[in-house]
Design an enzyme around this catalytic site. Structure first.
Site, PDB file in Angstrom:
ATOM      1  N   ASP A 178      -0.506   8.263  47.178  1.00 33.75           N
ATOM      2  CA  ASP A 178       0.533   7.294  46.809  1.00 33.75           C
ATOM      3  C   ASP A 178       0.380   6.048  47.692  1.00 33.75           C
ATOM      4  OD1 ASP A 178       1.650   7.915  49.252  1.00 33.75           O
ATOM      5  OD2 ASP A 178       3.369   8.999  48.433  1.00 33.75           O
ATOM      6  N   ASN A 195      -7.070  12.908  47.486  1.00 38.92           N
ATOM      7  CA  ASN A 195      -7.702  12.658  48.778  1.00 38.92           C
ATOM      8  C   ASN A 195      -7.737  13.962  49.550  1.00 38.92           C
ATOM      9  OD1 ASN A 195      -8.795  11.087  50.946  1.00 38.92           O
ATOM     10  ND2 ASN A 195      -6.804  11.188  51.961  1.00 38.92           N
ATOM     11  N   GLY A 236     -20.758  11.814  52.792  1.00 33.16           N
ATOM     12  CA  GLY A 236     -20.692  12.365  51.435  1.00 33.16           C
ATOM     13  C   GLY A 236     -20.800  13.869  51.337  1.00 33.16           C
ATOM     14  N   SER A 237     -20.497  14.593  52.412  1.00 31.43           N
ATOM     15  CA  SER A 237     -20.653  16.052  52.316  1.00 31.43           C
ATOM     16  C   SER A 237     -19.611  16.659  51.376  1.00 31.43           C
ATOM     17  CB  SER A 237     -20.581  16.710  53.698  1.00 31.43           C
ATOM     18  OG  SER A 237     -19.283  16.674  54.231  1.00 31.43           O
ATOM     19  N   ASN A 238     -18.428  16.092  51.305  1.00 28.55           N
ATOM     20  CA  ASN A 238     -17.434  16.613  50.349  1.00 28.55           C
ATOM     21  C   ASN A 238     -17.869  16.342  48.915  1.00 28.55           C
ATOM     22  OD1 ASN A 238     -14.853  17.887  51.490  1.00 28.55           O
ATOM     23  ND2 ASN A 238     -15.245  16.187  52.896  1.00 28.55           N
ATOM     24  N   ASP A 268      -1.961   8.858  53.722  1.00 25.74           N
ATOM     25  CA  ASP A 268      -2.007  10.325  53.878  1.00 25.74           C
ATOM     26  C   ASP A 268      -0.641  10.950  53.605  1.00 25.74           C
ATOM     27  OD1 ASP A 268      -4.700  10.068  54.616  1.00 25.74           O
ATOM     28  OD2 ASP A 268      -4.178   9.804  56.728  1.00 25.74           O
ATOM     29  N   ARG A 318     -11.274   3.064  53.045  1.00 25.64           N
ATOM     30  CA  ARG A 318     -10.623   1.791  52.728  1.00 25.64           C
ATOM     31  C   ARG A 318      -9.319   2.112  52.023  1.00 25.64           C
ATOM     32  NH1 ARG A 318     -12.016  -3.612  52.411  1.00 25.64           N
ATOM     33  NH2 ARG A 318     -11.332  -4.694  50.538  1.00 25.64           N
ATOM     34  N   HIS A 371      -7.781  15.275  53.571  1.00 25.07           N
ATOM     35  CA  HIS A 371      -7.538  14.803  54.934  1.00 25.07           C
ATOM     36  C   HIS A 371      -7.742  15.982  55.888  1.00 25.07           C
ATOM     37  CE1 HIS A 371      -5.959  12.221  58.045  1.00 25.07           C
ATOM     38  NE2 HIS A 371      -5.234  13.241  58.468  1.00 25.07           N
TER      39      HIS A 371
HETATM   40  C1  GRF Z   1     -13.782  14.254  55.786  1.00 27.15           C
HETATM   41  O1  GRF Z   1     -13.459  14.791  57.042  1.00 27.15           O
HETATM   42  C2  GRF Z   1     -12.530  14.014  54.984  1.00 27.15           C
HETATM   43  O2  GRF Z   1     -11.526  14.917  55.286  1.00 27.15           O
HETATM   44  C3  GRF Z   1     -12.113  12.630  55.424  1.00 27.15           C
HETATM   45  O3  GRF Z   1     -13.327  11.940  55.582  1.00 27.15           O
HETATM   46  C4  GRF Z   1     -14.366  12.857  55.904  1.00 27.15           C
HETATM   47  C5  GRF Z   1     -15.465  12.603  54.936  1.00 27.15           C
HETATM   48  O4  GRF Z   1     -16.615  13.363  55.223  1.00 27.15           O
HETATM   49  N1  GRF Z   1     -11.235  12.027  54.460  1.00 27.15           N
HETATM   50  P1  GRF Z   1     -17.788  13.415  54.178  1.00 27.15           P
HETATM   51  O5  GRF Z   1     -18.241  11.982  53.954  1.00 27.15           O
HETATM   52  O6  GRF Z   1     -17.252  14.011  52.901  1.00 27.15           O
HETATM   53  O7  GRF Z   1     -18.847  14.242  54.809  1.00 27.15           O
END
Ligand code: GRF
Length: 229
Positions: A169, A135, A40-42, A173, A119, A137
């Site tokens: 979509d 998303n 969950g860092s993003n 990716d 998922r 990536h």
């Molecule tokens: C990130 O590298 C993102 O690009 C990918 O999954 C990872 C999630 O990392 N889709 P976090 O859970 O947000 O730390």
């Protein structure tokens, strides 16, 4: 994505900063539904940027996970954000996605933000939010889609790497690209150090992309995301 370790760089206090009384915004804030399965860092970077005002015109309506003890959902609970868990293990994708959609609708979500959601989404889910699912990536798409993108890139021997924020979509990716960030691959890098430096870019890129979308000032022309101001 590869070998996710907990990060300790987002010390957020469990409080909300409501806008000052009388504050008005030209557009109502975009209501985000965050989907995650892991660290969950993003998500935390987005939450931090909303709270600091670096990402205006957006709010987190709900954080949803398919994994009961995902560190990201625990962090969201500690921040007093609305959360919901729909465990996916052992359930048909369509059934699970219907529950996810019901929760997103219940919380009046405008845009779905996939933040390490491990998922694939059903066609029904994707059609419910056309060009309203984002998303991130960890590669410069269309290079290295799928799992372990950073390791794929490193082992291929690329000299630049980075991340991509895109609409989702039906294909993996693949959707329209909103923005990309590029970093050099250093002589001293290994796959792990490269992944960490890409992640640091992700934490900025995702909020920037959400901010662009929240501004509403864009068009999609074929495969191209085009800013209109
Ligand atoms: C990130 O590298 C993102 O690009 C990918 O999954 C990872 C999630 O990392 N889709 P976090 O859970 O947000 O730390």
């Amino acid at each position: 994505m590869t070998r996710l370790q907990p990060l300790k760089e987002f010390p957020l206090e469990p409080q909300h900063n409501p806008p000052p009384p009388g504050a008005r915004s030209a557009r109502p804030p975009l209501r985000l539904g965050i989907l995650l399965s892991g660290r969950g860092s993003n998500f935390l970077a987005i939450a931090k940027n909303i709270r600091s005002g670096a990402l205006p015109n957006a709010e987190i309506a709900i954080v949803l996970s398919n994994i009961a003890d995902a560190p990201g959902i625990l962090a969201a609970q500690q921040l007093n954000l609305p959360t919901k868990i729909h465990v996916s293990k052992g359930r048909p994708r369509a059934d699970h996605d219907r529950d996810m959609l019901a929760t997103l609708r219940e919380h009046k979500v405008d845009y779905v933000i996939l933040a390490g959601y491990m998922r694939l989404l059903s066609p029904e889910f994707i059609h419910a939010f056309p060009n309203r699912i984002l998303n991130i990536h960890p590669s410069l798409l269309p290079a290295f889609p799928g799992l372990d993108a950073q390791t794929q890139a490193f082992e291929y021997g690329v000299k630049v790497a980075g991340c991509t924020v895109h609409f989702v979509d039906e294909h993996l990716d693949h959707g329209v690209i909103i923005l990309q960030r590029v970093i050099p691959v250093l002589e001293t890098d290994d796959a792990h150090s490269l992944a960490l430096r890409i992640l640091a870019e992700e934490h900025q890129a995702y909020s920037e992309a959400i901010g662009r979308v929240a501004s509403g000032q864009y068009e999609i022309q074929g495969r191209r995301y085009v800013r209109t101001s």
